[in-house]
Design a protein around this motif. Structure first.
Motif, PDB file in Angstrom:
ATOM      1  N   ALA A 180      -9.917  -1.443  -2.215  1.00 16.82           N
ATOM      2  CA  ALA A 180      -9.420  -2.822  -2.221  1.00 16.82           C
ATOM      3  C   ALA A 180      -9.141  -3.305  -0.794  1.00 16.82           C
ATOM      4  N   GLN A 183     -12.456  -4.114   0.901  1.00 16.95           N
ATOM      5  CA  GLN A 183     -13.015  -5.374   0.435  1.00 16.95           C
ATOM      6  C   GLN A 183     -12.292  -6.559   1.073  1.00 16.95           C
ATOM      7  N   GLU A 184     -10.960  -6.472   1.154  1.00 16.19           N
ATOM      8  CA  GLU A 184     -10.213  -7.540   1.806  1.00 16.19           C
ATOM      9  C   GLU A 184     -10.582  -7.655   3.280  1.00 16.19           C
TER      10      GLU A 184
END
Length: 525
Positions: A180, A183-184
């Motif tokens: 995550a 991806q950010e």
């Protein structure tokens, strides 16, 4: 020092006065001690030896690929923590010891007794362990040791697989978290690049390189504009001259000059080419450079050649005048066409110069914000690199944990070998009556002396004038001596012999009892 010796002698004389009471106390304590020593039940010891082999051929083969725990340390910790309450309760059920407990208090006392009595000892530096237990019943002791061996082997390192699963689960959760984060970070990088497309230069160039490239293109466009303007001006002047020549055909000098003007186009082109070359060289080098000097020398030579050519053409024109103006009209038309083409080229180059100037100003404006943008990009890229590195490390650790679990399943962490099975000793190992009986005799003698001392203190007697004077604090006028008769001396000697004989009988009885017990123990063995 004399006073201490005097006090000691006084105490000894007082104890001697009550020696028979002390002797009686010693006989009683000795009898009680013998009864207690003989009443202590015999205890038998059951033991077993276990060897833990922690070496495996797969360990060196999988070194660096799988996580290999310190099995020796884990086995040592297991041996020290094996005697715990849960394991003791399990041992009681396995050895059927709970059948004799009737209440909760009996069970608690049994657990405490087993906790204090069970022993796990390490022999030397090798992984060799001795499990032992003592009880009044050899069969019961053997069952307890057998149960303890089973618990030791079964509980060996089963928690290692559980720990491996927990570690893999934790790593998987961390990997999802870092996915995550990646991806950010990638989204932030994409948005940043979209916002700053103008700041991005191709082929790894920075803003300074981009600005230098635009400046070079601008200078080149300006040079080409000057060349086009010079060519346009030359064509315009030639056209004006041609018009003047056509309007005044009688002027021979103007006709010859006009003829001269259009008669050397090749030399003019060569001169223009050399001037452009000189401008390019001056952008890169100084006046002292050999190429710059050579270009200037070539221009001077071409100009000299042009002057000589002009003189020759002038002479030829004076010798052969041109009566007709048809050629002049054709030359004017050609010059008009060249002038129109030059005007178009000048307009195009002016537009190019304006575009490059706008780009240059825009690049200068971007240069002011470039450090802040580069710092923001470096921060975003650094965060992304850190998250990516942690993500790759976690993935590698997960694979290592999986290999470790497979390694444990394939080869096992440790091999438990039962060297000596549980066996109860044929003779009792406790209590050591040969040691306890002399201790009982010593305790009896000490009790007798203590009794004599206590009575002497309760019934104190003054045995010398000095102690009496010190106690009452009054002057002593005199002492009366006792003179014993022969009968009294004989009576005292007889009493002494009886006392020594009673003491000797006590010691003799203990000695005979220990010898008899030793002989009986040897025959039983």
């Amino acid at each position: 020092m004399d006073e201490l010796i005097s006090q000691g002698l006084t105490i000894i004389r007082g104890m001697w006065k009550h020696r028979w009471m002390g002797l009686l106390t010693a006989w009683i304590v000795a009898a009680i001690g013998v009864v207690i020593v003989l009443a202590v039940p015999d205890k038998y010891e059951a033991s077993a030896r276990i060897y833990v082999d922690t070496q495996s051929i797969l360990k060196p083969l999988m070194s660096g690929l799988a996580v290999q725990p310190n099995v020796d340390q884990q086995v040592g910790m297991l041996s020290r923590t094996l005697i715990s309450r849960p394991n003791i309760e399990k041992l009681i059920r396995m050895a059927d010891l709970d059948l004799s407990t009737q209440s909760k208090s009996d069970q608690e006392s049994l657990i405490e007794s087993l906790t204090k009595t069970l022993e796990i000892k390490t022999v030397g530096r090798d992984n060799l362990y001795i499990l032992s237990y003592r009880d009044v019943s050899p069969d019961k002791a053997k069952r307890v040791v057998q149960a303890l061996v089973s618990i030791f082997v079964e509980s060996s390192l089963g928690d290692t697989r559980k720990d491996s699963e927990v570690a893999k689960k934790f790593i998987d959760e961390q990997i999802k978290s870092y996915e995550a984060k990646l991806q950010e970070a990638e989204t932030r990088l994409k948005e940043f690049k979209l916002r700053n497309l103008e700041m991005q230069a191709g082929e790894g160039k920075g803003m300074a390189d981009q600005l230098g490239s635009i400046n070079t293109q601008l200078n080149q466009a300006r040079l080409e504009l000057r060349e086009a303007e010079n060519a346009r001006n030359s064509a315009k002047s030639q056209l004006d001259e041609e018009k003047n020549q056509s309007s005044n055909l009688t002027s021979r000098s103007l006709l010859q000059e006009s003829t001269l003007s259009i008669a050397t186009p090749e030399i003019d082109a060569r001169i223009d080419a050399q001037k452009r070359n000189l401008d390019n060289l001056l952008q890169r080098f100084t006046e002292q450079h050999p190429d710059v000097a050579g270009a200037r020398r070539m221009i001077r030579e071409l100009e000299d050649l042009k002057r000589r050519e002009v003189q020759q053409l002038r002479k030829a024109a004076l010798a052969n005048p041109m009566p007709s103006s048809g050629g002049s009209n054709l030359a004017a038309q050609e010059l008009g066409r060249l002038l129109a083409t030059a005007e178009v080229q000048v307009a195009s180059l002016r537009a190019r110069v304006g575009e490059y100037e706008a780009r240059y100003r825009r690049a200068l404006e971007l240069m002011k914000t470039a450090p802040q943008v580069e710092a923001e990009f470096a921060q975003l890229n650094r965060d992304y690199d850190i998250n990516k590195k942690n993500y790759n490390d976690l993935v590698a650790r997960r694979e290592s944990a999986a290999l470790s679990g497979d390694l444990e399943s394939a080869a096992g962490v440790a091999d438990f070998r039962l060297i000596d099975p549980p066996r109860a000793s044929p003779k009792p190992v406790a209590p050591n009556r040969l040691l306890l009986l002399p201790m009982a005799l010593v305790a009896a003698v000490a009790a007798g002396m203590a009794m004599s001392f206590a009575i002497s203190q309760l019934r104190s007697v003054f045995y010398d004038p000095r102690s009496l004077t010190d106690s009452v604090g009054l002057p002593l006028l005199g002492t009366v001596s006792l003179i014993l008769s022969d009968e009294d001396l004989a009576s005292r000697r007889s009493e002494l012999r009886k006392f020594l004989g009673a003491c000797g009988v006590l010691v003799l009885i203990f000695t005979i009892g220990m010898v008899a017990f030793t002989l009986m123990s040897g025959r039983a063995g």
